[in-house]
Scaffold this motif. Structure first.
Motif, mmCIF file in Angstrom:
data_model
loop_
_atom_site.group_PDB
_atom_site.id
_atom_site.type_symbol
_atom_site.label_atom_id
_atom_site.label_comp_id
_atom_site.label_asym_id
_atom_site.label_seq_id
_atom_site.Cartn_x
_atom_site.Cartn_y
_atom_site.Cartn_z
ATOM 1 N N LYS A 164 98.840 6.128 97.891
ATOM 2 C CA LYS A 164 98.084 6.720 96.792
ATOM 3 C C LYS A 164 98.720 7.987 96.227
ATOM 4 O O LYS A 164 98.337 8.458 95.162
ATOM 5 N N VAL A 165 99.692 8.542 96.966
ATOM 6 C CA VAL A 165 100.297 9.799 96.540
ATOM 7 C C VAL A 165 100.935 9.664 95.161
ATOM 8 O O VAL A 165 100.784 10.537 94.298
ATOM 9 N N GLY A 166 101.640 8.554 94.932
ATOM 10 C CA GLY A 166 102.332 8.373 93.662
ATOM 11 C C GLY A 166 101.401 8.394 92.477
ATOM 12 O O GLY A 166 101.668 9.052 91.464
ATOM 13 N N THR A 167 100.270 7.677 92.593
ATOM 14 C CA THR A 167 99.289 7.640 91.497
ATOM 15 C C THR A 167 98.752 9.036 91.218
ATOM 16 O O THR A 167 98.682 9.480 90.059
ATOM 17 N N ASN A 317 110.405 7.907 95.753
ATOM 18 C CA ASN A 317 109.844 7.076 94.683
ATOM 19 C C ASN A 317 109.686 7.916 93.420
ATOM 20 O O ASN A 317 108.565 8.256 93.030
ATOM 21 N N PRO A 318 110.800 8.302 92.782
ATOM 22 C CA PRO A 318 110.681 9.147 91.594
ATOM 23 C C PRO A 318 109.799 8.493 90.544
ATOM 24 O O PRO A 318 109.854 7.284 90.355
ATOM 25 N N PRO A 319 108.928 9.272 89.875
ATOM 26 C CA PRO A 319 107.966 8.702 88.929
ATOM 27 C C PRO A 319 108.640 7.899 87.829
ATOM 28 O O PRO A 319 109.559 8.380 87.172
ATOM 29 N N GLY A 320 108.207 6.656 87.674
ATOM 30 C CA GLY A 320 108.753 5.800 86.636
ATOM 31 C C GLY A 320 110.223 5.511 86.822
ATOM 32 O O GLY A 320 110.915 5.154 85.875
ATOM 33 N N ASP A 321 110.710 5.664 88.081
ATOM 34 C CA ASP A 321 112.132 5.474 88.385
ATOM 35 C C ASP A 321 113.024 6.459 87.626
ATOM 36 O O ASP A 321 114.220 6.238 87.485
ATOM 37 N N VAL A 322 112.435 7.536 87.111
ATOM 38 C CA VAL A 322 113.223 8.605 86.494
ATOM 39 C C VAL A 322 113.276 9.757 87.489
ATOM 40 O O VAL A 322 112.247 10.245 87.941
#
Length: 440
Positions: A164-167, A317-322
């Motif tokens: 859930k951290v990414g969200t 897991n960089p946000p949006g692969d950016v």
């Protein structure tokens, strides 16, 4: 404490709805450290005024949210979204709580200069590739090294559970990026909309936590209180952000600092911080942030969990692969090396005693910024003397960041930030595994 409604003179909201009786004054809450030292340094009047706000919160949003809970009227999250999108006059028979909230939201204080706010947002982003790591690690992750800031986020488990951290992190990015986009805080722009939306989510979280057997009122005060909300803007996205950028070698002019802090002041106003404790300038923001830091308890194991979860997730897991890191740097580094670099940078942005309390590894990368910042400073000085376009630089950086955090195609824009019903369900289920409070 009464709060005067803008434009009406009436004194309806006290700031302490649903606070249980019998609590100590703010200065005597369990969360307050070093109070005698704080009084000696800052004076009793200021210390008591700010700590009293640990037991006061945004009753404008809270009263409107209580209207949503009352099924006898037509108020709902959808009603709020309509009023936010089209104005309160678009709502047939709005409830008193909603009317009062939008009276406050739509009121523009006389200290607001939208040209200055625009300049502040340009200055915020013109520093270039250093901004994303400062924002992700220095401001957001570093902000959760604060004992008080961490308490409300623990119950849902959304910053401790890796799935859930990414969200949660991307939701935070969307709000901050929108609010600090040039022009974003005018009434019908995305920054204003998401700031007001986050304000209402805070009210919903306050309601859920205030009814939890796991919330320690005598220890922590009211959930999402004014004191902590004030320092989020003055400190987390103000003093600590600008200090980290400048520690990296980029220098802000006096005017840029005043512009950035004028913007963070208005973001604080829209998110519900009372004007009487909002920072009024760069110097006032630093003073209040330093005071807040002094009275903070040291980071505990729960702070450590949250900070490490955010840093580790954003590296792997960089946000949006950016990438959070500049592309040329990230491209040639393994996740392990990126993580060591992230902690190395944090050692330049967060005080040593805090990093020690967090148990952060003292990687060799902690020497990188002290070594290169003089070169960066020289390059920045030369660049400021040559023709330059700060606005173009800011929007270039924003486009890259917005690509990383944009909503999926076809997604409802309500998904830009947290769903309050989901957060409530997680808090009610105590997904964070917080212990029951046995004494109050």
């Amino acid at each position: 404490m009464t709060i005067t409604e803008p434009g009406t003179g009436s004194q309806t909201f006290r700031g302490d709805l649903d606070v249980p009786a019998g609590l100590p004054r703010g200065i005597d809450l369990g969360r307050i450290a070093n109070k005698e030292k704080a009084i000696a340094m800052y004076g009793r009047e200021l210390v008591e005024k700010l700590t009293d706000h640990a037991l006061l919160a945004d009753d404008y949003a809270y009263a409107a949210m209580l209207d949503f809970k009352d099924k006898s009227n037509g108020a709902s999250w959808r009603t709020f979204d309509q009023a936010l999108e089209y104005g309160i006059d678009a709502i047939d028979e709005p409830t008193p709580g909603l009317v009062a909230l939008f009276d406050q939201l739509d009121h523009i204080p006389d200290w607001v200069d939208f040209d200055q706010l625009y300049r502040g947002a340009v200055a915020f982003w013109r520093a270039g590739p250093i901004v994303p790591p400062v924002l992700a690690w220095g401001a957001i992750a570093g902000g959760f090294s604060m004992y008080s800031a961490t308490r409300p986020v623990l119950f849902s488990g959304r910053l401790r559970e890796q799935d859930k951290v990414g969200t949660r992190l991307i939701e935070s990015f969307r709000y901050v990026v929108a609010a600090y986009t040039p022009g974003g805080m005018t009434r019908f722009e995305e920054g204003f909309r998401l700031t007001a939306k986050v304000r209402m989510i805070h009210a919903a979280v306050r309601h859920s936590l205030g009814r939890s057997d796991h919330w320690d009122w005598a220890g922590w005060g009211i959930p999402i209180n004014n004191l902590d909300s004030m320092v989020t803007q003055a400190g987390q996205f103000g003093v600590k952000f600008t200090d980290a950028v400048q520690a990296s070698g980029i220098r802000y002019s006096d005017r840029e600092l005043e512009d950035i802090f004028a913007l963070s002041r208005y973001v604080g106003y829209v998110i519900g911080v009372p004007e009487d404790i909002l920072h009024t300038s760069y110097e006032d923001a630093r003073r209040k942030t330093d005071l807040h830091t002094l009275i903070e308890l040291p980071p505990d194991d729960l702070c450590r969990d949250v900070v490490h979860s955010i840093v580790e997730y954003s590296v792997e897991n960089p946000p949006g692969d950016v990438e959070v890191l500049p592309g040329p740097v990230a491209k040639f580094m393994t996740n392990e090396r990126r993580l060591k670099l992230a902690y190395g940078l944090l050692h330049s942005w967060i005080p040593a005693h805090v990093m020690d309390a967090l148990g952060a590894e003292k990687t060799a990368w902690r020497h990188i910024l002290p070594a290169i910042s003089p070169v960066v400073t020289l390059a920045d000085k030369i660049g400021r003397l040559l023709p330059h376009d700060d606005e173009k630089a800011a929007f270039t950086m924003l486009r890259q960041f917005n690509d990383a955090i944009k909503l999926p195609d076809g997604a409802n824009k309500a998904m830009a930030v947290a769903n309050p019903d989901e957060v409530h369900a997680d808090i009610a289920a105590n997904k964070g595994g917080m212990p029951v409070v046995t004494t109050q």
